[in-house]
Design a protein around this motif. Structure first.
Motif, PDB file in Angstrom:
ATOM      1  N   MET B   1       0.966  -1.206   0.036  1.00 24.33           N
ATOM      2  CA  MET B   1       0.008  -0.012   0.058  1.00 24.33           C
ATOM      3  C   MET B   1       0.838   1.234  -0.035  1.00 24.33           C
ATOM      4  O   MET B   1       0.759   2.026  -0.903  1.00 24.33           O
ATOM      5  N   VAL B   2       1.585   1.331   0.978  1.00 29.76           N
ATOM      6  CA  VAL B   2       2.545   2.428   0.984  1.00 29.76           C
ATOM      7  C   VAL B   2       3.629   2.611   0.040  1.00 29.76           C
ATOM      8  O   VAL B   2       3.876   3.545  -0.564  1.00 29.76           O
ATOM      9  N   GLU B   3       4.206   1.254  -0.421  1.00 30.12           N
ATOM     10  CA  GLU B   3       4.819   1.416  -1.514  1.00 30.12           C
ATOM     11  C   GLU B   3       4.245   1.839  -2.835  1.00 30.12           C
ATOM     12  O   GLU B   3       5.128   2.780  -3.613  1.00 30.12           O
ATOM     13  N   VAL B   4       2.972   1.668  -3.014  1.00 25.90           N
ATOM     14  CA  VAL B   4       2.316   2.142  -4.109  1.00 25.90           C
ATOM     15  C   VAL B   4       2.316   3.652  -4.137  1.00 25.90           C
ATOM     16  O   VAL B   4       2.279   4.127  -5.035  1.00 25.90           O
ATOM     17  N   LEU B   5       1.985   4.194  -2.940  1.00 31.22           N
ATOM     18  CA  LEU B   5       1.908   5.640  -2.600  1.00 31.22           C
ATOM     19  C   LEU B   5       3.092   6.161  -3.166  1.00 31.22           C
ATOM     20  O   LEU B   5       3.126   7.400  -3.697  1.00 31.22           O
ATOM     21  N   ILE B   6       4.190   5.683  -2.528  1.00 28.82           N
ATOM     22  CA  ILE B   6       5.377   6.173  -2.913  1.00 28.82           C
ATOM     23  C   ILE B   6       5.890   6.227  -4.078  1.00 28.82           C
ATOM     24  O   ILE B   6       6.464   7.383  -4.884  1.00 28.82           O
ATOM     25  N   ALA B   7       5.506   5.318  -4.986  1.00 21.98           N
ATOM     26  CA  ALA B   7       5.781   5.047  -6.437  1.00 21.98           C
ATOM     27  C   ALA B   7       4.779   6.197  -7.207  1.00 21.98           C
ATOM     28  O   ALA B   7       5.422   6.733  -8.059  1.00 21.98           O
ATOM     29  N   ILE B   8       3.752   6.419  -6.662  1.00 23.60           N
ATOM     30  CA  ILE B   8       2.917   7.610  -7.300  1.00 23.60           C
ATOM     31  C   ILE B   8       3.599   8.907  -6.795  1.00 23.60           C
ATOM     32  O   ILE B   8       3.770   9.598  -7.919  1.00 23.60           O
ATOM     33  N   ALA B   9       4.159   9.105  -5.825  1.00 20.65           N
ATOM     34  CA  ALA B   9       4.596  10.302  -5.464  1.00 20.65           C
ATOM     35  C   ALA B   9       6.054  10.439  -6.614  1.00 20.65           C
ATOM     36  O   ALA B   9       6.300  11.578  -6.757  1.00 20.65           O
ATOM     37  N   GLY B  10       6.689   9.353  -6.622  1.00 16.43           N
ATOM     38  CA  GLY B  10       7.757   9.358  -7.396  1.00 16.43           C
ATOM     39  C   GLY B  10       7.442   9.813  -8.940  1.00 16.43           C
ATOM     40  O   GLY B  10       8.352  10.520  -9.590  1.00 16.43           O
ATOM     41  N   THR B  11       6.385   9.074  -9.254  1.00 17.56           N
ATOM     42  CA  THR B  11       6.155   9.422 -10.517  1.00 17.56           C
ATOM     43  C   THR B  11       5.694  11.214 -10.927  1.00 17.56           C
ATOM     44  O   THR B  11       6.089  11.624 -11.991  1.00 17.56           O
ATOM     45  N   LEU B  12       4.944  11.551  -9.841  1.00 17.59           N
ATOM     46  CA  LEU B  12       4.537  12.901 -10.113  1.00 17.59           C
ATOM     47  C   LEU B  12       5.842  13.909  -9.982  1.00 17.59           C
ATOM     48  O   LEU B  12       5.959  14.669 -10.674  1.00 17.59           O
ATOM     49  N   ALA B  13       6.663  13.633  -9.060  1.00 22.50           N
ATOM     50  CA  ALA B  13       7.922  14.477  -8.826  1.00 22.50           C
ATOM     51  C   ALA B  13       8.702  14.196 -10.109  1.00 22.50           C
ATOM     52  O   ALA B  13       9.272  15.297 -10.652  1.00 22.50           O
ATOM     53  N   GLY B  14       8.478  13.239 -10.769  1.00 24.80           N
ATOM     54  CA  GLY B  14       9.380  13.063 -12.081  1.00 24.80           C
ATOM     55  C   GLY B  14       8.761  13.871 -13.143  1.00 24.80           C
ATOM     56  O   GLY B  14       9.665  14.455 -13.828  1.00 24.80           O
ATOM     57  N   LEU B  15       7.542  13.677 -13.181  1.00 25.82           N
ATOM     58  CA  LEU B  15       6.943  14.625 -14.269  1.00 25.82           C
ATOM     59  C   LEU B  15       7.021  16.173 -13.891  1.00 25.82           C
ATOM     60  O   LEU B  15       7.625  16.758 -15.017  1.00 25.82           O
ATOM     61  N   VAL B  39      14.377  25.389  -8.769  1.00 25.74           N
ATOM     62  CA  VAL B  39      13.237  24.372  -8.765  1.00 25.74           C
ATOM     63  C   VAL B  39      13.592  23.152  -9.023  1.00 25.74           C
ATOM     64  O   VAL B  39      13.197  22.178  -8.197  1.00 25.74           O
ATOM     65  N   LEU B  40      14.548  22.647  -9.819  1.00 22.41           N
ATOM     66  CA  LEU B  40      15.165  21.379 -10.038  1.00 22.41           C
ATOM     67  C   LEU B  40      15.808  21.052  -8.626  1.00 22.41           C
ATOM     68  O   LEU B  40      15.594  19.846  -8.179  1.00 22.41           O
ATOM     69  N   THR B  41      16.572  21.775  -8.075  1.00 19.63           N
ATOM     70  CA  THR B  41      17.290  21.228  -6.727  1.00 19.63           C
ATOM     71  C   THR B  41      16.353  20.709  -5.939  1.00 19.63           C
ATOM     72  O   THR B  41      16.277  19.738  -5.100  1.00 19.63           O
ATOM     73  N   VAL B  42      15.205  21.829  -5.718  1.00 17.80           N
ATOM     74  CA  VAL B  42      14.092  21.360  -4.598  1.00 17.80           C
ATOM     75  C   VAL B  42      13.591  19.853  -4.850  1.00 17.80           C
ATOM     76  O   VAL B  42      13.457  19.166  -4.084  1.00 17.80           O
ATOM     77  N   ILE B  43      13.146  19.926  -6.374  1.00 14.20           N
ATOM     78  CA  ILE B  43      12.385  18.784  -6.513  1.00 14.20           C
ATOM     79  C   ILE B  43      13.325  17.499  -6.292  1.00 14.20           C
ATOM     80  O   ILE B  43      13.137  16.228  -5.927  1.00 14.20           O
ATOM     81  N   ALA B  44      14.666  17.657  -6.706  1.00 13.92           N
ATOM     82  CA  ALA B  44      15.601  16.688  -6.259  1.00 13.92           C
ATOM     83  C   ALA B  44      15.902  16.185  -4.958  1.00 13.92           C
ATOM     84  O   ALA B  44      16.055  15.085  -4.588  1.00 13.92           O
ATOM     85  N   ILE B  45      15.801  17.467  -3.993  1.00 14.40           N
ATOM     86  CA  ILE B  45      15.699  17.119  -2.633  1.00 14.40           C
ATOM     87  C   ILE B  45      14.481  16.089  -2.191  1.00 14.40           C
ATOM     88  O   ILE B  45      14.790  15.143  -1.370  1.00 14.40           O
ATOM     89  N   THR B  46      13.370  16.290  -2.667  1.00 16.65           N
ATOM     90  CA  THR B  46      12.153  15.322  -2.642  1.00 16.65           C
ATOM     91  C   THR B  46      12.680  13.916  -3.270  1.00 16.65           C
ATOM     92  O   THR B  46      12.339  13.074  -2.485  1.00 16.65           O
ATOM     93  N   PHE B  47      13.208  13.815  -4.258  1.00 18.38           N
ATOM     94  CA  PHE B  47      13.780  12.374  -4.705  1.00 18.38           C
ATOM     95  C   PHE B  47      14.703  11.837  -4.057  1.00 18.38           C
ATOM     96  O   PHE B  47      14.478  10.564  -3.593  1.00 18.38           O
TER      97      PHE B  47
END
Lengths: 112, 86, 169
Positions: B1-15, B39-47
């Motif tokens: 369940m949580v893994e799926v949510l992390i994957a969704i978050a990763g996809t959104l951050a990738g977009l 902005v790219l760095t901030v997204i990279a921190i999330t990654f």
């Protein structure tokens, strides 16, 4: 209980990533530098903060370090946004024709 | 369940990363590119945080912190340079 | 109000803040960790005596702490509200913006109070501090409301200012 917190954390992660996406979309769509800074740097800050909160829910042991990253972002991001906006204005960056008023340019001309 | 949510978050951050990258390539002015870089760095921190969660390694957070520090200094330095202060 | 002049109090506060950050970062309370942190914090605090930290010029009174907590609550609420507004603007196909730079005035006197004010204004999307000159702030808005100084001040600054005034003066 543990599962509930995990799911809340996961949802926070997704919400944060969604804000990142809105921010980038704004960065791409906005017509001039100032509006890009507005849409880009700040919406993504909230996005990252939500992600950090989500990570803290999933791994409570990391709480302090995540909090430190969050505090750091809250203090540095507005500063870089301000410095960039100031630089853009000093360099005479093009403003969108939609712009209604620019008091700063008025005052700068008045002094010069 | 949580893994799926992390994957969704990763996809959104990738977009989000791709959109910001488009602005970085397109410009048009140099300040635009610096904003996109920020902005790219901030997204990279999330990654980095997401990767730390998936791999279950707290050490990666130190990398995120140092990255945030360095990118902040970098953006300030470039902005000062563009202003012609040094 | 201390304009660029440092006091012993400021240095002690800076040292304490640095030490706190060090402890959060290391997450240990061993003797060697404490000694290294104390030496590093002391050197930095002495080198950057004029630097600002969280509690520089903070008034250590009960009212200030209460105002501090309420300020962060208000700030987070504003952050969410304006972020949702910004998301709505970005997602709408017509991109409804009327940008502009307005001039506002602050009552705050302390350096840290003004810094916090400018940062808070910048962090809430839709408003961005472009330049500060003394008590005057120039703010870029994505959707401009009032354009004259008094009305714009009431719209943008007053909410944060009332808390920060109690905290820093």
């Amino acid at each position: 209980m543990g599962l509930l917190i995990d799911i809340i954390g996961g949802l926070l992660l997704v919400g944060g990533a969604a804000f990142l996406l809105f921010g980038s979309l704004g960065l791409l769509r906005m017509p001039d530098v100032f509006n890009r800074i507005q849409a880009g740097t700040k919406t993504t800050t909230l996005g990252t903060l939500l992600t950090l909160a989500g990570a803290a829910c999933l791994q409570p042991a990391w709480g302090w370090k995540l909090l430190l990253i969050g505090v750091f972002l809250i203090f540095t991001n507005p500063v870089s946004a301000q410095v960039l906006a100031n630089t853009a204005h000093r360099r005479g960056a093009q403003k969108t024709p939609l712009t209604k008023i620019d008091r700063l340019a008025e005052d700068r001309e008045g002094k010069a | 369940m949580v893994e799926v949510l992390i994957a969704i978050a990763g996809t959104l951050a990738g977009l989000a990363f791709l959109l910001a990258l488009a602005r970085f390539v397109r410009g048009p002015s140099r300040v635009d590119r610096v904003v996109a870089f920020d902005v790219l760095t901030v997204i990279a921190i999330t990654f980095i945080v997401l990767v730390a969660l998936v791999e279950n390694r707290g050490v990666y957070l130190d990398a995120a912190l140092v990255y945030a520090l360095l990118s902040f200094l970098g953006v300030i330095a470039i902005a000062r340079y563009l202003e012609g202060r040094f | 109000m201390s304009k660029g002049k440092s006091t012993v109090r400021d240095t002690v506060i800076l040292f304490a803040t640095l030490m706190l950050f060090w402890l959060m970062l290391s997450g240990k309370l061993d003797t060697d960790v404490l000694i290294v942190g104390a030496v590093a914090s002391l050197i930095i605090a002495l080198l950057y005596r004029d630097g600002l930290s969280f509690f520089t010029e903070f008034r250590f009174t009960p009212q200030a702490f209460v105002a501090g907590f309420r300020y962060y609550g208000y700030f987070l609420r504003e952050l969410f509200k304006s972020n949702l507004k910004m998301a709505a603007i970005v997602l709408s196909p017509s991109l409804p913006i009327t940008p502009g730079i307005v001039k506002v005035r602050t009552r705050l006197k302390s350096r840290m109070g003004r810094l916090m004010l400018a940062n808070s204004i910048t962090l809430t999307p839709g408003t961005l501090t472009v330049e500060m000159a003394g008590e005057w702030l120039y703010i870029h808005c994505v959707t401009v409301g009032a354009t004259d100084i008094e009305a714009a001040t009431a719209e943008i600054v007053s909410g944060f200012e009332s808390y920060l005034e109690v905290m820093y003066g």
